[in-house]
Design a protein around this motif. Structure first.
Motif, mmCIF file in Angstrom:
data_model
loop_
_atom_site.group_PDB
_atom_site.id
_atom_site.type_symbol
_atom_site.label_atom_id
_atom_site.label_comp_id
_atom_site.label_asym_id
_atom_site.label_seq_id
_atom_site.Cartn_x
_atom_site.Cartn_y
_atom_site.Cartn_z
ATOM 1 N N VAL A 1 0.851 -1.193 0.000
ATOM 2 C CA VAL A 1 0.000 0.000 0.000
ATOM 3 C C VAL A 1 0.886 1.243 0.000
ATOM 4 N N SER A 2 1.975 1.184 0.764
ATOM 5 C CA SER A 2 2.881 2.328 0.855
ATOM 6 C C SER A 2 3.535 2.620 -0.499
ATOM 7 N N GLN A 3 3.971 1.545 -1.175
ATOM 8 C CA GLN A 3 4.579 1.723 -2.502
ATOM 9 C C GLN A 3 3.584 2.312 -3.488
ATOM 10 N N ARG A 4 2.341 1.848 -3.386
ATOM 11 C CA ARG A 4 1.306 2.351 -4.274
ATOM 12 C C ARG A 4 1.057 3.830 -3.978
ATOM 13 N N ALA A 5 1.072 4.179 -2.693
ATOM 14 C CA ALA A 5 0.879 5.587 -2.318
ATOM 15 C C ALA A 5 1.962 6.443 -2.967
ATOM 16 N N ASP A 6 3.214 5.941 -2.965
ATOM 17 C CA ASP A 6 4.304 6.708 -3.571
ATOM 18 C C ASP A 6 4.079 6.895 -5.070
ATOM 19 N N ARG A 7 3.627 5.814 -5.721
ATOM 20 C CA ARG A 7 3.367 5.920 -7.163
ATOM 21 C C ARG A 7 2.257 6.929 -7.446
ATOM 22 N N ILE A 8 1.185 6.864 -6.651
ATOM 23 C CA ILE A 8 0.057 7.767 -6.864
ATOM 24 C C ILE A 8 0.480 9.212 -6.585
ATOM 25 N N LEU A 9 1.256 9.390 -5.507
ATOM 26 C CA LEU A 9 1.738 10.740 -5.182
ATOM 27 C C LEU A 9 2.571 11.306 -6.325
ATOM 28 N N GLY A 10 3.463 10.475 -6.859
ATOM 29 C CA GLY A 10 4.324 10.930 -7.952
ATOM 30 C C GLY A 10 3.488 11.371 -9.146
ATOM 31 N N MET A 11 2.509 10.543 -9.493
ATOM 32 C CA MET A 11 1.651 10.844 -10.644
ATOM 33 C C MET A 11 0.878 12.138 -10.405
ATOM 34 N N LEU A 12 0.286 12.267 -9.207
ATOM 35 C CA LEU A 12 -0.545 13.451 -8.925
ATOM 36 C C LEU A 12 0.315 14.720 -8.863
ATOM 37 N N ARG A 13 1.501 14.619 -8.260
ATOM 38 C CA ARG A 13 2.349 15.819 -8.127
ATOM 39 C C ARG A 13 2.792 16.324 -9.494
ATOM 40 N N ARG A 14 3.032 15.393 -10.422
ATOM 41 C CA ARG A 14 3.424 15.820 -11.771
ATOM 42 C C ARG A 14 2.289 16.570 -12.456
ATOM 43 N N ARG A 15 1.045 16.152 -12.155
ATOM 44 C CA ARG A 15 -0.072 16.714 -12.912
ATOM 45 C C ARG A 15 -0.717 17.936 -12.283
ATOM 46 N N LEU A 16 -0.592 18.080 -10.970
ATOM 47 C CA LEU A 16 -1.394 19.103 -10.293
ATOM 48 C C LEU A 16 -0.620 20.404 -10.103
ATOM 49 N N PRO A 17 -1.343 21.524 -10.026
ATOM 50 C CA PRO A 17 -0.690 22.821 -9.814
ATOM 51 C C PRO A 17 -0.036 22.892 -8.434
ATOM 52 N N LYS A 18 0.858 23.884 -8.281
ATOM 53 C CA LYS A 18 1.648 23.999 -7.048
ATOM 54 C C LYS A 18 0.796 24.254 -5.803
ATOM 55 N N ALA A 19 -0.375 24.850 -6.015
ATOM 56 C CA ALA A 19 -1.228 25.168 -4.856
ATOM 57 C C ALA A 19 -1.700 23.909 -4.137
ATOM 58 N N VAL A 20 -1.622 22.769 -4.835
ATOM 59 C CA VAL A 20 -2.045 21.515 -4.198
ATOM 60 C C VAL A 20 -0.835 20.866 -3.543
ATOM 61 N N ILE A 21 -0.902 20.735 -2.223
ATOM 62 C CA ILE A 21 0.193 20.092 -1.503
ATOM 63 C C ILE A 21 -0.278 18.731 -1.024
ATOM 64 N N LEU A 22 0.486 17.706 -1.387
ATOM 65 C CA LEU A 22 0.108 16.337 -1.020
ATOM 66 C C LEU A 22 1.171 15.764 -0.088
ATOM 67 N N LEU A 23 0.734 15.247 1.050
ATOM 68 C CA LEU A 23 1.672 14.701 2.028
ATOM 69 C C LEU A 23 1.283 13.272 2.358
ATOM 70 N N LYS A 24 2.299 12.461 2.617
ATOM 71 C CA LYS A 24 2.015 11.067 2.934
ATOM 72 C C LYS A 24 2.069 10.844 4.449
ATOM 73 N N HIS A 25 1.086 10.104 4.963
ATOM 74 C CA HIS A 25 1.065 9.764 6.392
ATOM 75 C C HIS A 25 0.783 8.277 6.555
ATOM 76 N N LYS A 26 1.044 7.786 7.756
ATOM 77 C CA LYS A 26 0.621 6.425 8.102
ATOM 78 C C LYS A 26 -0.760 6.497 8.746
ATOM 79 N N GLY A 27 -1.535 5.432 8.596
ATOM 80 C CA GLY A 27 -2.857 5.427 9.220
ATOM 81 C C GLY A 27 -3.404 4.018 9.289
#
Ligand SMILES: *Cc1c(COP(=O)(O)O)cnc(C)c1O
Length: 469
Positions: free
Chosen positions: A361-387
């Protein structure tokens, strides 16, 4: 004051005649357009009367009409991205189906089928044969029957086995399963008389023994599904109940709720008996859902002894509770996957999500974060947490699965604004708010959700930052 502003709200005919409306007039049927304009003007009147300040420019009204037309054109039932981390989310449609089940629905819906036609004899058949063999194979039952949902399965089984007679249930098992399904009330509907035994926390075999008499028709065990008791507790096992049932000459029924078909303890999920275990332990009939742990379509499955299931197949209620052909097709395809446990866990989304390892799940989160950060404007900040994720659907109430969360921050928007805007985006995204953070749980986000998620985040960023990023 309000009167003055109310008079500035244009009449429908005037709006229709605006130059700016020409494109909409050309592209929409007149009744639809009129209804949309009326609805917008009415909303404006209500808002003005309530003292809200409203933009009454042509531009604004036309854009409101546009939005209204879009909403009217969109289907009411839509795909939603489940970022809640609740795998079997009843409000979000419980179990997403496996690809095979989706394909089976397409095939069955496109044309005619042998739904109730025996191809070998050319005679009338029954819809139940398409899954009965599979259910028996997967549970060890002699016979099986399927209906609309497990609530229907319980009502049919109780009506068939205990109408007008006593069914004995432990006081620790008189559960309410969300909505309006409560064991005492369901029993009332089925005409079975509820005989409660034991105390809330402890029920012993002697409690059943003391209650069994000539009016007893059934010993019923109900899976507590959505709650757990800790501390000083005692319950009577199916094995013990079946001994008493045999002595008294009455059957033992288990309402298993979730319908687990594989031993989940191999995947670190303990404490959920399989349907096969209940039957091997001496239950005469077991009822369970198709769309909880089983991961299929909405369905209620009844599996058990042949002489007990046979009268249910002839029961007049069956027609009212019968399952439709599309669900039946999806159920057959889902059950087929269970013939190979490895495939079931890989291909049935509910099982895949429940058994996903935290590292994956963690690896998938990294992949999704990478994809979203490339596509989204700078105003969107995405952070990874455990839960932690949970099973939901009235299954495994104590289970918490370590997971990875994506926190979404957008400019200086509040978490409530982010939550609302994503929920109302063109692909609605539902997450959760925890400690003033808006969070999306990667465990329950499906691969085919990702394009919609990305677009909805972009849409939300544009609307919450006024497009100035
Ligand atoms: C969920 C559940 C039901 C109802 O099943 P549906 O498929 O939602 O109708 C009945 N009994 C138990 C024990 C349950 O967990």
């Amino acid at each position: 004051m309000h009167q003055e502003i109310l008079r500035q709200i244009p009449k429908v005919d005037r709006v229709l005649a605006w130059e700016r409306m020409a494109a909409l007039v050309a592209s929409h049927p007149r009744p639809e357009l009129l209804a949309a304009i009326r609805s917008v003007l009415e909303r404006l009147r209500v808002a003005v009367r309530s003292g809200a300040s409203c933009e009454l420019s042509e531009d604004n009204i036309v854009s409101l009409v546009n939005v209204e037309l879009d909403q009217r054109g969109a289907p009411s039932l839509r795909n939603v991205v489940n970022g809640t981390g609740v795998v079997i989310h009843t409000n979000l449609g419980r179990s997403p189906l496996a690809d095979d089940a989706e394909e089976a629905i397409r095939r069955a819906s496109r044309g005619y089928s042998n739904l109730e036609f025996d191809l070998s004899s050319g005679e009338r058949g029954t819809r139940y044969v398409h899954v009965e063999g599979l259910v028996c194979e997967l549970t060890g039952a002699e016979a099986a029957l399927v209906v609309n949902n497990n609530a229907a399965a319980v009502i049919l089984a109780l009506s068939s086995l205990a109408q007008g007679r006593d069914a004995i249930v432990s006081r620790g098992e008189l559960v309410e399963i969300g909505g309006s399904f409560r064991i005492p009330e369901v029993m009332l509907q089925s005409g079975a008389h509820l005989v409660e035994v034991g105390a809330t926390n402890c029920t012993h075999a002697r409690d059943y023994r003391a209650a069994i008499n000539d009016a007893t028709a059934l010993l019923l065990k109900v899976h507590t599904s959505n709650f757990a008791m800790v501390g000083f507790t005692a319950e009577v096992t199916v094995e013990e109940m079946s001994v008493m049932g045999r002595e008294a000459g009455v059957p033992v029924m288990v309402d298993a709720g979730s319908g687990c078909l594989i031993d989940l303890s191999a995947y670190g999920i303990a404490g959920e008996p399989t349907v096969r275990r209940y039957l091997a332990g001496g239950a005469d009939v077991v009822t369970f859902s198709g769309d909880k742990l089983l991961g299929g379509p909405q369905a209620g499955i009844i599996a058990g002894r042949r002489d007990i299931v046979a009268p249910m197949k002839r029961h007049p209620l069956l027609r009212a509770l019968r399952m439709d052909k599309l669900s039946l097709a999806a159920l057959e395809a889902t059950l087929r996957l269970y013939r190979d446990e490895w495939r079931a866990v890989r291909d049935i989304p509910t099982l895949r999500m429940l058994t996903a390892l935290p590292a994956d799940v963690s690896q998938r989160a990294d992949r999704i974060l990478g994809m979203l950060r490339r596509r989204l404007p700078k105003a969107v900040i995405l952070l990874k947490h455990k839960g932690e994720s949970s099973a939901g659907g009235g299954s495994l109430p104590l289970l918490r699965m370590p997971t990875s969360l994506i926190e979404v921050r957008i400019g200086d928007a509040s978490v409530q604004q982010i939550e609302q805007s994503l929920r109302q985006a063109s692909t609605p995204v539902v997450g959760r708010i925890h400690r003033d953070r808006f969070l999306l749980d990667v465990r329950t986000i499906l691969d085919h959700d990702l394009p919609g998620l990305s677009l909805s985040l972009a849409e939300t960023a544009a609307s919450l930052t006024g497009g100035n990023q």
